[in-house]
Design an enzyme around this catalytic site. Structure first.
Site, mmCIF file in Angstrom:
data_model
loop_
_atom_site.group_PDB
_atom_site.id
_atom_site.type_symbol
_atom_site.label_atom_id
_atom_site.label_comp_id
_atom_site.label_asym_id
_atom_site.label_seq_id
_atom_site.Cartn_x
_atom_site.Cartn_y
_atom_site.Cartn_z
ATOM 1 N N SER A 152 4.928 -87.193 -13.618
ATOM 2 C CA SER A 152 6.168 -87.986 -13.678
ATOM 3 C C SER A 152 5.912 -89.216 -14.531
ATOM 4 C CB SER A 152 6.562 -88.426 -12.257
ATOM 5 O OG SER A 152 7.580 -89.408 -12.283
ATOM 6 N N TYR A 165 5.039 -92.255 -4.172
ATOM 7 C CA TYR A 165 5.308 -91.342 -5.294
ATOM 8 C C TYR A 165 4.530 -91.798 -6.535
ATOM 9 C CZ TYR A 165 8.185 -88.340 -8.344
ATOM 10 O OH TYR A 165 8.623 -87.387 -9.228
HETATM 11 N N1 LIG Z 1 13.895 -84.248 -11.533
HETATM 12 C C1 LIG Z 1 13.294 -85.273 -12.099
HETATM 13 O O1 LIG Z 1 13.957 -86.147 -12.687
HETATM 14 C C2 LIG Z 1 11.803 -85.382 -12.024
HETATM 15 C C3 LIG Z 1 11.198 -86.443 -12.720
HETATM 16 C C4 LIG Z 1 9.806 -86.546 -12.682
HETATM 17 C C5 LIG Z 1 9.047 -85.632 -11.975
HETATM 18 N N2 LIG Z 1 9.667 -84.621 -11.293
HETATM 19 C C6 LIG Z 1 8.796 -83.690 -10.571
HETATM 20 O O2 LIG Z 1 9.196 -82.362 -10.818
HETATM 21 C C7 LIG Z 1 8.725 -81.521 -9.761
HETATM 22 C C8 LIG Z 1 9.836 -80.559 -9.367
HETATM 23 O O3 LIG Z 1 10.890 -81.318 -8.789
HETATM 24 P P1 LIG Z 1 12.426 -81.052 -9.151
HETATM 25 O O4 LIG Z 1 12.911 -82.229 -9.894
HETATM 26 O O5 LIG Z 1 12.594 -79.703 -9.732
HETATM 27 O O6 LIG Z 1 13.076 -81.156 -7.697
HETATM 28 P P2 LIG Z 1 13.632 -80.053 -6.699
HETATM 29 O O7 LIG Z 1 13.808 -80.792 -5.419
HETATM 30 O O8 LIG Z 1 14.802 -79.366 -7.296
HETATM 31 O O9 LIG Z 1 12.442 -78.999 -6.574
HETATM 32 C C9 LIG Z 1 11.292 -79.269 -5.819
HETATM 33 C C10 LIG Z 1 10.939 -78.007 -5.052
HETATM 34 O O10 LIG Z 1 9.703 -78.246 -4.342
HETATM 35 C C11 LIG Z 1 9.855 -77.665 -3.077
HETATM 36 N N3 LIG Z 1 8.948 -78.268 -2.099
HETATM 37 C C12 LIG Z 1 9.013 -79.519 -1.580
HETATM 38 N N4 LIG Z 1 8.056 -79.684 -0.662
HETATM 39 C C13 LIG Z 1 7.364 -78.504 -0.610
HETATM 40 C C14 LIG Z 1 6.278 -78.056 0.149
HETATM 41 N N5 LIG Z 1 5.703 -78.852 1.079
HETATM 42 N N6 LIG Z 1 5.818 -76.792 -0.033
HETATM 43 C C15 LIG Z 1 6.410 -75.979 -0.942
HETATM 44 N N7 LIG Z 1 7.457 -76.355 -1.689
HETATM 45 C C16 LIG Z 1 7.928 -77.605 -1.525
HETATM 46 C C17 LIG Z 1 11.298 -77.898 -2.696
HETATM 47 O O11 LIG Z 1 11.728 -77.035 -1.635
HETATM 48 C C18 LIG Z 1 12.001 -77.644 -4.017
HETATM 49 O O12 LIG Z 1 12.373 -76.282 -4.153
HETATM 50 C C19 LIG Z 1 8.269 -82.466 -8.654
HETATM 51 O O13 LIG Z 1 6.853 -82.531 -8.641
HETATM 52 C C20 LIG Z 1 8.838 -83.801 -9.063
HETATM 53 O O14 LIG Z 1 8.086 -84.893 -8.577
HETATM 54 C C21 LIG Z 1 11.018 -84.480 -11.304
#
Ligand SMILES: NC(=O)c1ccc[n+]([C@@H]2O[C@H](COP(=O)([O-])OP(=O)(O)OC[C@H]3O[C@@H](n4cnc5c(N)ncnc54)[C@H](O)[C@@H]3O)[C@@H](O)[C@H]2O)c1
Length: 270
Positions: A152, A165
């Site tokens: 991130s 985070y």
């Molecule tokens: N969306 C953004 O703007 C953004 C920015 C920076 C980083 N990220 C990172 O991207 C990655 C994916 O997130 P996203 O944005 O797609 O969000 P999202 O919430 O759509 O997807 C995250 C997924 O992880 C799963 N998850 C959470 N805890 C879990 C666990 N204990 N075991 C198994 N699965 C688990 C959730 O059920 C979900 O399906 C994350 O690591 C997040 O920190 C996202």
């Protein structure tokens, strides 16, 4: 535990590609970025082991050769289950790992609950390490493999109200560089993406309840839009493919240029 999507039904439009016959593990695959990664891998011919807590979301993944393991990535036994599932469907191989599952808990640092700190670390950092080590042992044996960690901007900078985070994602960047350095000798590459603002399950509530704040962040992005999961999946798949064969230890900001802008300036400041 290991379930298989019904084969054939959706495979007719599949474009074959870089991942033909490759075995890939994706965590956090039921939603957002992980879902886009899993479905694009399938479209490019991979055999995919998709993990998430959300069994219903896993069941909705579109594509051939997607095998699902519904379990909590923070539970230590899950790492072994994923290796077992992948080596079973992949005849002993694992070519690519996408360490993507992550959560954010918000709140001021001075009152941040230790249990929230622990949960964020368990999922975002400890689990990523544990899965990398478990999968890495297979990759070391086969003398090849690629690992992609979803970090991130919070892994490179401070952001407010998200202390656990921020620390967990800085740790994930360190994990990326440390493993890249140690495992290069085994033919294993390790890279990370840092997604900028990307419309996923993680920010559904923000977009619905505070659309002004979302559009304000879009306006402060040099490319003038938020990202979509396929933006992240495209870079993630590239970095774990043979096209990036000489790239390791890199942390790629996939953020419409946000990281290039010093935060003291508005994007159109004159
Ligand atoms: N969306 C953004 O703007 C953004 C920015 C920076 C980083 N990220 C990172 O991207 C990655 C994916 O997130 P996203 O944005 O797609 O969000 P999202 O919430 O759509 O997807 C995250 C997924 O992880 C799963 N998850 C959470 N805890 C879990 C666990 N204990 N075991 C198994 N699965 C688990 C959730 O059920 C979900 O399906 C994350 O690591 C997040 O920190 C996202």
């Amino acid at each position: 535990m290991l379930e298989r999507n019904s084969p054939g039904v959706r495979s007719s439009n599949r474009t074959r590609g870089r991942y033909e016959g490759r075995v890939a593990v994706v965590t956090g695959a039921a939603s957002g970025i992980g879902k886009a990664i899993a479905e694009q891998l399938s479209a490019e011919g991979a055999i995919v082991v998709a993990n998430d807590l959300n069994a219903e979301g896993l069941g909705q993944l579109q594509g051939a050769n997607i095998h699902t393991v519904a379990s909590d990535i923070a539970v230590p036994a899950t790492a072994g289950q994923l290796v077992e599932a992948a080596t079973t469907v992949g005849a002993g191989r694992i070519d690519a790992l996408f360490n993507n599952a992550g959560i954010s808990v918000n709140g001021p640092a001075e009152t941040f609950a230790m249990e929230d700190w622990r949960r964020v670390m368990d999922i975002n950092l400890d689990a990523a390490f544990r899965v990398a080590i478990a999968v890495g042992q297979v990759m070391i044996e086969q003398r090849s493999g690629a690992i992609l960690n979803t970090a991130s901007p919070a892994g490179m900078f401070g952001i407010p109200n998200s202390i656990a985070y921020v620390v967990s994602k800085h740790g994930l960047v360190g994990l990326t560089r440390g493993l890249a350095v140690e495992w290069g000798q085994h033919g294993i590459r390790v890279n990370a993406i840092c997604p900028g603002l990307t419309a996923t399950g993680m920010n559904t509530q923000l977009r619905a309840e505070r659309p002004g704040r979302w559009s304000d962040r879009e306006a402060r992005t040099p490319l003038r839009r938020g990202g979509v999961p396929s933006d992240q999946a495209a870079t993630a798949l590239f970095l774990n493919s043979d096209e990036a064969a000489y790239t390791t230890g890199q942390v790629a900001a996939v953020d419409g240029g946000q990281h290039a802008l010093y935060s003291g300036y508005a994007v159109a400041f004159r």
